[in-house]
Design an enzyme around this catalytic site. Structure first.
Site, PDB file in Angstrom:
ATOM      1  N   ASP A 118      39.172  27.281  39.548  1.00  0.00           N
ATOM      2  CA  ASP A 118      39.446  28.701  39.793  1.00  0.00           C
ATOM      3  C   ASP A 118      38.315  29.509  39.158  1.00  0.00           C
ATOM      4  O   ASP A 118      37.486  28.965  38.416  1.00  0.00           O
ATOM      5  CB  ASP A 118      40.793  29.084  39.138  1.00  0.00           C
ATOM      6  CG  ASP A 118      41.107  30.576  39.266  1.00  0.00           C
ATOM      7  OD1 ASP A 118      40.940  31.134  40.365  1.00  0.00           O
ATOM      8  OD2 ASP A 118      41.501  31.201  38.259  1.00  0.00           O
ATOM      9  N   SER A 119      38.321  30.801  39.445  1.00  0.00           N
ATOM     10  CA  SER A 119      37.336  31.679  38.811  1.00  0.00           C
ATOM     11  C   SER A 119      37.566  31.783  37.304  1.00  0.00           C
ATOM     12  O   SER A 119      36.707  32.269  36.581  1.00  0.00           O
ATOM     13  CB  SER A 119      37.414  33.070  39.435  1.00  0.00           C
ATOM     14  OG  SER A 119      38.720  33.584  39.272  1.00  0.00           O
ATOM     15  N   CYS A 125      42.202  29.096  43.779  1.00  0.00           N
ATOM     16  CA  CYS A 125      41.809  30.498  43.789  1.00  0.00           C
ATOM     17  C   CYS A 125      41.839  30.932  45.250  1.00  0.00           C
ATOM     18  O   CYS A 125      41.216  30.284  46.107  1.00  0.00           O
ATOM     19  CB  CYS A 125      40.395  30.621  43.229  1.00  0.00           C
ATOM     20  SG  CYS A 125      39.663  32.254  43.418  1.00  0.00           S
ATOM     21  N   GLU A 145      44.155  39.957  32.762  1.00  0.00           N
ATOM     22  CA  GLU A 145      43.107  39.646  31.780  1.00  0.00           C
ATOM     23  C   GLU A 145      43.326  40.462  30.498  1.00  0.00           C
ATOM     24  O   GLU A 145      43.252  39.934  29.402  1.00  0.00           O
ATOM     25  CB  GLU A 145      41.719  39.973  32.350  1.00  0.00           C
ATOM     26  CG  GLU A 145      41.332  39.109  33.544  1.00  0.00           C
ATOM     27  CD  GLU A 145      40.992  37.681  33.155  1.00  0.00           C
ATOM     28  OE1 GLU A 145      40.498  37.475  32.045  1.00  0.00           O
ATOM     29  OE2 GLU A 145      41.249  36.780  33.975  1.00  0.00           O
ATOM     30  N   CYS A 182      47.067  35.753  44.911  1.00  0.00           N
ATOM     31  CA  CYS A 182      46.031  35.583  43.893  1.00  0.00           C
ATOM     32  C   CYS A 182      46.685  34.779  42.780  1.00  0.00           C
ATOM     33  O   CYS A 182      47.830  35.072  42.401  1.00  0.00           O
ATOM     34  CB  CYS A 182      45.580  36.946  43.370  1.00  0.00           C
ATOM     35  SG  CYS A 182      44.512  36.839  41.922  1.00  0.00           S
ATOM     36  N   HIS A 222      46.337  34.734  39.761  1.00  0.00           N
ATOM     37  CA  HIS A 222      46.670  35.490  38.545  1.00  0.00           C
ATOM     38  C   HIS A 222      48.069  36.131  38.659  1.00  0.00           C
ATOM     39  O   HIS A 222      48.696  36.412  37.645  1.00  0.00           O
ATOM     40  CB  HIS A 222      45.686  36.647  38.338  1.00  0.00           C
ATOM     41  CG  HIS A 222      44.409  36.276  37.660  1.00  0.00           C
ATOM     42  ND1 HIS A 222      43.481  35.445  38.223  1.00  0.00           N
ATOM     43  CD2 HIS A 222      43.900  36.654  36.467  1.00  0.00           C
ATOM     44  CE1 HIS A 222      42.446  35.335  37.391  1.00  0.00           C
ATOM     45  NE2 HIS A 222      42.682  36.066  36.324  1.00  0.00           N
TER      46      HIS A 222
HETATM   47  N1  DGL Z   1      42.392  33.845  40.815  1.00  0.00           N
HETATM   48  C1  DGL Z   1      41.630  34.542  41.831  1.00  0.00           C
HETATM   49  C2  DGL Z   1      42.321  34.425  43.201  1.00  0.00           C
HETATM   50  O1  DGL Z   1      43.273  33.724  43.356  1.00  0.00           O
HETATM   51  C3  DGL Z   1      41.494  35.992  41.546  1.00  0.00           C
HETATM   52  C4  DGL Z   1      40.692  36.389  40.359  1.00  0.00           C
HETATM   53  C5  DGL Z   1      39.298  36.750  40.700  1.00  0.00           C
HETATM   54  O2  DGL Z   1      39.054  37.822  41.303  1.00  0.00           O
HETATM   55  O3  DGL Z   1      38.442  35.951  40.352  1.00  0.00           O
HETATM   56  O4  DGL Z   1      41.911  35.055  44.139  1.00  0.00           O
END
Ligand code: DGL
Length: 322
Positions: free
Chosen positions: A27-28, A90, A169, A218, A220
């Site tokens: 993931d990011s 992600c 975050e 997402c 997150h």
């Molecule tokens: N976890 C990323 C997603 O699922 C979102 C966070 C990011 O923008 O890097 O899209």
């Protein structure tokens, strides 16, 4: 192109059988740990190598070509570990680069968009599904395409909610304990004045459109599900693709007979392009399991890993994956 067999030769013929290899998840940053957590619950005997590209987070506002390049870099790094399957945990990276990764790598690659779309189509009764995601994911149209492919009768209403990533975050950096508990407990001081107002603004059009199902598009966002549910109301079903993705991973490994034996002792590894101490500390809260330590991977070494041949696949590829 690196491959399991290539590595087997390089390692002088010493390689654990495929079943014992870990699953690679990336993931990011920390959000994909919500998916890793589900994979650990569904497949407790499996080892996991988790890669969080924290130094380049967020991916959401970046253009898709740049994110595709990141997918190739991290995928190459994971394939060289080696891993037996990769999960792009992600949505933004899945939307940008799943099809490319499936073409580039020899191991199966699973994204999070199709599993989320499948769960949403199964859940909706009034055939109206909402999706909240990063700008990159919404603009790619990946969810609309995936839902249409599964059931053309379902209408998708998508809204970018990029600031939700910032809220997660910020929440992670501020309070102790599991993030959801902290958000619930601190709702008077932090969530109510800022998050609820933001959430109401973002979610008002979706509420007006009458969706009965909302995809948290997402990785997150499951960490904000209690607060999002409060704004959307009890009748709207929230969908996180994490559980469905874990099921898909299990199925893919079962079909290939690559599942680890039930008595296998899993060993998990965590890697980040950011600060490893911070990753272990904050990641433990997202994963809800202790991460003893994480290892640092430099962006320089990561960017060097893909072959020129693989990088040519990134250039000029126009459309999104799912
Ligand atoms: N976890 C990323 C997603 O699922 C979102 C966070 C990011 O923008 O890097 O899209």
């Amino acid at each position: 192109m690196p491959s399991i067999d290539g590595c087997r030769e390089e390692c002088g013929g010493i390689l654990s059988p495929m079943e014992q290899l870990p699953i690679g998840i990336f993931d990011s940053g920390l959000g994909g740990l919500t998916v890793a957590s589900e994979v650990m619950t569904t497949l407790p005997q499996e080892s996991i190598v988790y890669f969080g590209d924290t130094a380049r987070c967020p991916y959401g506002p970046r253009n898709l070509e740049e994110v595709r390049r990141f997918v190739i870099e991290i995928g190459t790094w994971l394939e060289a570990r080696p891993v037996k399957l990769m999960v792009i945990a992600c949505n933004t990276a899945t939307a940008a680069g799943l099809a490319l990764a499936q073409q580039a790598f020899d191991v199966p690659v699973i994204g999070v968009v199709l599993p989320g779309a499948r769960a949403a189509v199964r859940s909706t009764v009034n055939q109206k599904v909402g999706v909240i995601a990063t700008a990159g994911t919404v603009e790619s149209g990946a969810y609309s395409r995936a839902v249409r492919t599964l059931d053309a009768g379902v209408t998708v209403f998508s809204t970018p909610t990029p600031k939700f990533v910032d809220v997660v975050e910020a929440g992670l950096h501020k309070g102790p304990g599991a993030l959801e508990d902290w958000l619930a407990e601190s709702s008077d001081v932090f969530v109510r004045p800022s998050f609820h107002e933001l959430a109401r603004d973002y979610l008002a059009p979706l509420k007006r459109s009458g969706v009965d199902t909302l995809v948290l598009g997402c990785t997150h966002f499951p960490l904000l599900s209690a607060a999002i549910q409060q704004v959307m109301g009890p009748r709207v079903k929230l969908i996180s693709s994490a559980a469905e993705t874990a099921y898909e991973v299990a199925e893919a490994l079962r079909r290939r007979e690559h599942l680890a034996p039930s008595d296998h002792e899993p060993e998990h590894g965590f890697f980040t392009t950011g600060d490893p101490l911070e990753f272990a500390r904050l990641g433990s809260r997202v994963l809800r399991r202790r991460i003893e330590s994480a290892e640092y991977v430099s962006l320089e070494s990561l960017m060097k890993s893909p072959s020129a041949e693989l990088l040519t696949l990134v250039d000029g590829r126009g459309d999104a994956s799912e």
